[in-house]
Design an enzyme around this catalytic site. Structure first.
Site, PDB file in Angstrom:
ATOM      1  N   ILE A  74       4.167   0.851   3.295  1.00 54.90           N
ATOM      2  CA  ILE A  74       5.170   1.694   2.617  1.00 54.90           C
ATOM      3  C   ILE A  74       5.068   3.120   3.176  1.00 54.90           C
ATOM      4  O   ILE A  74       3.985   3.703   3.163  1.00 54.90           O
ATOM      5  CB  ILE A  74       4.910   1.766   1.090  1.00 54.90           C
ATOM      6  CG1 ILE A  74       4.923   0.375   0.465  1.00 54.90           C
ATOM      7  CG2 ILE A  74       5.938   2.665   0.414  1.00 54.90           C
ATOM      8  CD1 ILE A  74       4.552   0.365  -1.011  1.00 54.90           C
ATOM      9  N   LYS A  80      -8.544   6.444   4.284  1.00 51.39           N
ATOM     10  CA  LYS A  80      -8.348   7.226   3.050  1.00 51.39           C
ATOM     11  C   LYS A  80      -9.642   7.834   2.535  1.00 51.39           C
ATOM     12  O   LYS A  80      -9.643   8.927   1.967  1.00 51.39           O
ATOM     13  CB  LYS A  80      -7.699   6.362   1.964  1.00 51.39           C
ATOM     14  CG  LYS A  80      -8.353   5.023   1.719  1.00 51.39           C
ATOM     15  CD  LYS A  80      -7.667   3.935   2.501  1.00 51.39           C
ATOM     16  CE  LYS A  80      -8.524   2.673   2.502  1.00 51.39           C
ATOM     17  NZ  LYS A  80      -7.811   1.494   2.893  1.00 51.39           N
ATOM     18  N   GLU A 110      -0.337   8.001   7.846  1.00 50.22           N
ATOM     19  CA  GLU A 110       0.566   7.201   7.008  1.00 50.22           C
ATOM     20  C   GLU A 110      -0.101   5.920   6.499  1.00 50.22           C
ATOM     21  O   GLU A 110       0.135   5.489   5.369  1.00 50.22           O
ATOM     22  CB  GLU A 110       1.826   6.838   7.822  1.00 50.22           C
ATOM     23  CG  GLU A 110       2.879   6.117   7.038  1.00 50.22           C
ATOM     24  CD  GLU A 110       3.430   6.930   5.866  1.00 50.22           C
ATOM     25  OE1 GLU A 110       4.110   7.922   6.115  1.00 50.22           O
ATOM     26  OE2 GLU A 110       3.159   6.568   4.704  1.00 50.22           O
ATOM     27  N   LYS A 167      -6.905   7.067  -2.380  1.00 57.37           N
ATOM     28  CA  LYS A 167      -5.466   7.143  -2.055  1.00 57.37           C
ATOM     29  C   LYS A 167      -4.740   8.072  -3.022  1.00 57.37           C
ATOM     30  O   LYS A 167      -3.855   8.834  -2.627  1.00 57.37           O
ATOM     31  CB  LYS A 167      -4.856   5.736  -2.103  1.00 57.37           C
ATOM     32  CG  LYS A 167      -5.376   4.822  -0.989  1.00 57.37           C
ATOM     33  CD  LYS A 167      -5.007   3.375  -1.278  1.00 57.37           C
ATOM     34  CE  LYS A 167      -5.443   2.428  -0.179  1.00 57.37           C
ATOM     35  NZ  LYS A 167      -5.342   1.016  -0.543  1.00 57.37           N
ATOM     36  N   VAL A 176      -2.417   5.281   2.860  1.00 50.89           N
ATOM     37  CA  VAL A 176      -1.989   4.978   1.486  1.00 50.89           C
ATOM     38  C   VAL A 176      -0.870   3.942   1.504  1.00 50.89           C
ATOM     39  O   VAL A 176       0.141   4.110   2.204  1.00 50.89           O
ATOM     40  CB  VAL A 176      -1.467   6.239   0.750  1.00 50.89           C
ATOM     41  CG1 VAL A 176      -1.123   5.906  -0.703  1.00 50.89           C
ATOM     42  CG2 VAL A 176      -2.470   7.372   0.812  1.00 50.89           C
ATOM     43  N   GLY A 191      -0.427   0.879   2.665  1.00 53.67           N
ATOM     44  CA  GLY A 191      -0.132   0.010   3.815  1.00 53.67           C
ATOM     45  C   GLY A 191       1.178   0.318   4.494  1.00 53.67           C
ATOM     46  O   GLY A 191       1.378   1.396   5.061  1.00 53.67           O
ATOM     47  N   GLY A 193      -3.653  -5.424   4.762  1.00 55.65           N
ATOM     48  CA  GLY A 193      -3.586  -6.494   5.758  1.00 55.65           C
ATOM     49  C   GLY A 193      -3.196  -5.937   7.110  1.00 55.65           C
ATOM     50  O   GLY A 193      -2.724  -4.803   7.245  1.00 55.65           O
ATOM     51  N   THR A 215      -9.721  -5.457  11.980  1.00 57.71           N
ATOM     52  CA  THR A 215      -8.448  -5.939  11.429  1.00 57.71           C
ATOM     53  C   THR A 215      -7.289  -5.032  11.859  1.00 57.71           C
ATOM     54  O   THR A 215      -6.295  -5.487  12.434  1.00 57.71           O
ATOM     55  CB  THR A 215      -8.527  -5.971   9.881  1.00 57.71           C
ATOM     56  OG1 THR A 215      -9.638  -6.771   9.513  1.00 57.71           O
ATOM     57  CG2 THR A 215      -7.265  -6.545   9.277  1.00 57.71           C
ATOM     58  N   VAL A 216      -7.414  -3.735  11.597  1.00 56.30           N
ATOM     59  CA  VAL A 216      -6.291  -2.823  11.839  1.00 56.30           C
ATOM     60  C   VAL A 216      -6.140  -2.520  13.335  1.00 56.30           C
ATOM     61  O   VAL A 216      -5.033  -2.587  13.886  1.00 56.30           O
ATOM     62  CB  VAL A 216      -6.464  -1.515  11.023  1.00 56.30           C
ATOM     63  CG1 VAL A 216      -5.270  -0.594  11.258  1.00 56.30           C
ATOM     64  CG2 VAL A 216      -6.613  -1.820   9.534  1.00 56.30           C
TER      65      VAL A 216
HETATM   66  P1  NAP Z   1     -12.889  -3.557  10.269  1.00 58.46           P
HETATM   67  O1  NAP Z   1     -12.141  -4.812  10.424  1.00 58.46           O
HETATM   68  O2  NAP Z   1     -14.241  -3.578   9.649  1.00 58.46           O
HETATM   69  O3  NAP Z   1     -12.991  -2.861  11.705  1.00 58.46           O
HETATM   70  C1  NAP Z   1     -13.811  -1.748  11.964  1.00 58.46           C
HETATM   71  C2  NAP Z   1     -13.955  -1.580  13.460  1.00 58.46           C
HETATM   72  O4  NAP Z   1     -14.758  -0.432  13.729  1.00 58.46           O
HETATM   73  C3  NAP Z   1     -14.642  -2.788  14.169  1.00 58.46           C
HETATM   74  O5  NAP Z   1     -13.981  -3.073  15.362  1.00 58.46           O
HETATM   75  C4  NAP Z   1     -16.053  -2.274  14.446  1.00 58.46           C
HETATM   76  O6  NAP Z   1     -16.610  -2.817  15.623  1.00 58.46           O
HETATM   77  C5  NAP Z   1     -15.778  -0.796  14.678  1.00 58.46           C
HETATM   78  N1  NAP Z   1     -16.983  -0.008  14.421  1.00 58.46           N
HETATM   79  C6  NAP Z   1     -17.674   0.083  13.264  1.00 58.46           C
HETATM   80  N2  NAP Z   1     -18.750   0.881  13.434  1.00 58.46           N
HETATM   81  C7  NAP Z   1     -18.748   1.271  14.723  1.00 58.46           C
HETATM   82  C8  NAP Z   1     -19.589   2.071  15.500  1.00 58.46           C
HETATM   83  N3  NAP Z   1     -20.701   2.648  14.993  1.00 58.46           N
HETATM   84  N4  NAP Z   1     -19.284   2.297  16.811  1.00 58.46           N
HETATM   85  C9  NAP Z   1     -18.161   1.732  17.326  1.00 58.46           C
HETATM   86  N5  NAP Z   1     -17.304   0.941  16.631  1.00 58.46           N
HETATM   87  C10 NAP Z   1     -17.610   0.724  15.352  1.00 58.46           C
HETATM   88  O7  NAP Z   1     -12.046  -2.481   9.403  1.00 58.46           O
HETATM   89  P2  NAP Z   1     -10.454  -2.442   9.185  1.00 58.46           P
HETATM   90  O8  NAP Z   1     -10.100  -3.313   8.042  1.00 58.46           O
HETATM   91  O9  NAP Z   1      -9.761  -2.606  10.485  1.00 58.46           O
HETATM   92  O10 NAP Z   1     -10.293  -0.946   8.647  1.00 58.46           O
HETATM   93  C11 NAP Z   1     -10.250   0.165   9.513  1.00 58.46           C
HETATM   94  C12 NAP Z   1      -9.767   1.372   8.726  1.00 58.46           C
HETATM   95  O11 NAP Z   1      -8.462   1.102   8.231  1.00 58.46           O
HETATM   96  C13 NAP Z   1     -10.603   1.709   7.494  1.00 58.46           C
HETATM   97  O12 NAP Z   1     -10.615   3.121   7.322  1.00 58.46           O
HETATM   98  C14 NAP Z   1      -9.848   1.041   6.363  1.00 58.46           C
HETATM   99  O13 NAP Z   1     -10.094   1.664   5.112  1.00 58.46           O
HETATM  100  C15 NAP Z   1      -8.428   1.267   6.819  1.00 58.46           C
HETATM  101  N6  NAP Z   1      -7.429   0.363   6.267  1.00 58.46           N
HETATM  102  C16 NAP Z   1      -7.617  -0.992   6.310  1.00 58.46           C
HETATM  103  C17 NAP Z   1      -6.629  -1.832   5.843  1.00 58.46           C
HETATM  104  C18 NAP Z   1      -6.771  -3.334   5.843  1.00 58.46           C
HETATM  105  O14 NAP Z   1      -5.896  -4.000   5.257  1.00 58.46           O
HETATM  106  N7  NAP Z   1      -7.789  -3.886   6.460  1.00 58.46           N
HETATM  107  C19 NAP Z   1      -5.445  -1.278   5.340  1.00 58.46           C
HETATM  108  C20 NAP Z   1      -5.274   0.100   5.331  1.00 58.46           C
HETATM  109  C21 NAP Z   1      -6.287   0.917   5.802  1.00 58.46           C
HETATM  110  P3  NAP Z   1     -16.998  -4.377  15.722  1.00 58.46           P
HETATM  111  O15 NAP Z   1     -15.682  -5.105  15.663  1.00 58.46           O
HETATM  112  O16 NAP Z   1     -17.673  -4.534  17.028  1.00 58.46           O
HETATM  113  O17 NAP Z   1     -17.865  -4.671  14.535  1.00 58.46           O
HETATM  114  N1  HSE Z   2      -8.623  -2.623   0.857  1.00 58.02           N
HETATM  115  C1  HSE Z   2      -7.396  -1.928   0.803  1.00 58.02           C
HETATM  116  C2  HSE Z   2      -6.503  -2.564  -0.262  1.00 58.02           C
HETATM  117  C3  HSE Z   2      -6.727  -1.987   2.153  1.00 58.02           C
HETATM  118  O1  HSE Z   2      -6.791  -3.673  -0.696  1.00 58.02           O
HETATM  119  O2  HSE Z   2      -5.520  -1.938  -0.666  1.00 58.02           O
HETATM  120  C4  HSE Z   2      -5.469  -1.186   2.215  1.00 58.02           C
HETATM  121  O3  HSE Z   2      -5.734   0.173   2.104  1.00 58.02           O
END
Ligand code: NAP
Ligand code: HSE
Length: 443
Positions: free
Chosen positions: A139, A108, A132, A208, A135, A137, A307, A16-17
């Protein structure tokens, strides 16, 4: 202007990110390059499954499953760790920092659990770490604490910092929809962590809050010193009852510091806040953080908290800061002097004990609808010197049961815990009460 400095970017994790970052960065790359006088090149992307279909496409030659191919590439100066979790992410981060590289993260959980080790590697090996997006998103809360609000000592920070919980509570409240239905939408929209318990049980908000507490007070707060609750126990009925009492239920992180007594509290829980407070109007996936500082007073920041796009916005902001430091900007964060000043701040504070934390409470539980039950409940509260502000019984005709809700005047967490133990021993109290705190986040 000719681009003089080449910036090599490696993205580890393209979910996603990660995809959001490249989607938006590639769209604005030319403008950014001109403004900063650099050339940004995506050197590689690391994923777990290279065959997976992705909304954002990358040339096959740039995709690897081995993170070291990216980190060890001498052309890569900025590593974006967007994998999540605390195992591989920790290895990637420390490996890159030991090479003096810049690491950008939205993770986080990693910072909460291994922040001291990560920051230590930054000051030891001369790299940089930007976080940044970890915590709230989109903001810019980390920048605000480090820069814009740096003149302040914060007596209170109250935040809606889990977008998923806020989204679920808002849609339950506004549309009367059950929790499970709304959760499906939150998953589809990419808000929910891969491990959903992180969101639903309050752990993500705790992670966070720990980061905010470190930046504001220089202390890494261990889990045992905190109250961490999620939203699974909150029902549509509680949301309606809270309204009747003049409140809205929000999932909050609360960090309080009493500078006079040298005490601090950190808690993450659903709470009742007045319907007319600013945070009560922060709905859907939005986050809101109210910071009360001794110089600025109360400042409230609101924005999308989860998101793809909001998070990408924060990561790209960090990439720009990273480029500035690579170009030799004098501003550096997490230098040894920086960390020493945080550590000394943290020495003057201890975590408050249960009998030092005051709150008003809301309780809801089922009882046998029979004589004397309310008298016993009142006695349990009275023995702990807890004063009831309001109590209502709702009849369920033909069932022999009733539901009661109470709100209390301020008491201590310790007194409430003792009263709950007393209630457990009353046979006509049919279940453990749902207990929520009540307060005004802007007071
Ligand atoms: P995600 O959609 O699950 O993406 C994780 C990525 O890491 C995928 O591309 C996955 O590969 C890759 N990955 C996982 N294990 C791996 C491995 N062993 N070797 C190589 N690649 C690997 O997660 P996300 O939502 O983008 O979140 C990423 C980070 O951002 C997390 O720390 C999360 O807490 C943080 N975050 C997320 C959001 C949000 O709204 N989603 C907001 C703020 C912070 P594949 O695609 O091939 O499975
Ligand atoms: N899962 C987290 C949330 C993503 O809903 O706030 C953003 O850090």
């Amino acid at each position: 202007m000719s681009a003089s400095l080449k910036i090599g970017l490696g993205i580890i994790g393209f979910g996603t990110v990660g995809q959001g970052v490249w989607k938006h960065l590639s769209a604005s790359k030319r403008d950014m390059e001109v403004r900063m006088g650099v050339k940004i090149e995506l050197i590689g992307v690391c994923v777990r499954d290279p065959k997976k279909k992705r909304a954002v496409s990358i040339p096959k030659t740039k995709i690897t499953t081995n993170p070291h191919e990216i980190i060890d590439d001498p052309r890569v100066n900025i590593v974006c760790e967007l994998v999540g979790g605390t195992t591989l992410a920790r290895d990637i981060t420390l490996h890159a920092l030991r090479q003096g590289k810049v690491v950008i993260s939205a993770n986080k959980a990693l910072i909460c659990e291994h922040g001291a080790e990560v920051f230590d590697a930054v000051s030891k090996f001369g790299g940089q770490y930007f976080f940044e997006a970890s915590v709230a998103g989109g903001i810019p809360i980390i920048k605000s604490l480090r820069e814009g609000l740096v003149a302040n000592r914060f007596s209170q920070i109250v935040g809606i910092i889990n977008g998923t919980c806020n989204y679920l509570l808002t849609r339950m409240e506004k549309e009367g929809l059950p929790y499970e239905t709304v959760l499906k939408d939150a998953r589809r929209l990419g808000y929910v962590e891969a491990d959903e318990s992180l969101d639903l049980d309050g752990i993500d908000a705790y992670h966070k809050a720990v980061i905010l507490a470190f930046l504001a007070h220089g202390k890494w707060v261990p889990r045992k010193n905190t109250l961490v609750e999620g939203i699974r126990a909150v029902t549509l009925e509680d949301i309606h009852r809270a309204h009747e009492f003049g409140y809205k239920i929000k999932h909050l992180a609360v960090i309080r510091r009493n500078f006079g007594k040298g005490l601090m509290t950190l808690g993450v829980y659903p709470a009742l806040i007045p319907l007319d407070s600013v945070l009560a109007r922060v709905d859907d996936v939005y986050n809101g953080i109210s910071l009360t500082g001794d110089v600025v007073g109360t400042t409230i920041l609101v924005g999308r908290g989860a998101g793809q796009d909001a998070t990408a916005s924060a990561v790209i902001g960090d990439i720009v800061d990273a480029i500035r430091t690579l170009k030799g900007a004098s501003f550096k964060f997490l230098t040894k002097a920086d960390l020493d000043s945080y550590t000394s701040m943290g020495r003057t504070v201890r975590m408050a004990k249960m009998d030092e934390i005051n709150s008003r409470f809301y309780l809801r539980f089922d009882i046998s609808d029979t004589h004397g039950v309310l008298a016993k409940i009142h006695q349990a509260f009275a023995d702990e010197k807890i004063s009831i502000a309001r109590g209502i019984q709702y009849e369920h005709p033909g069932t022999g049961r009733g539901t009661v809700t109470f709100s209390t005047h301020p008491t201590t967490e310790a007194a409430m815990e003792r009263a709950l133990r007393r209630l457990k021993r009353i046979k006509t109290v049919l279940e453990a009460p749902l207990v929520l705190r009540i307060f005004n986040p802007e007071n």
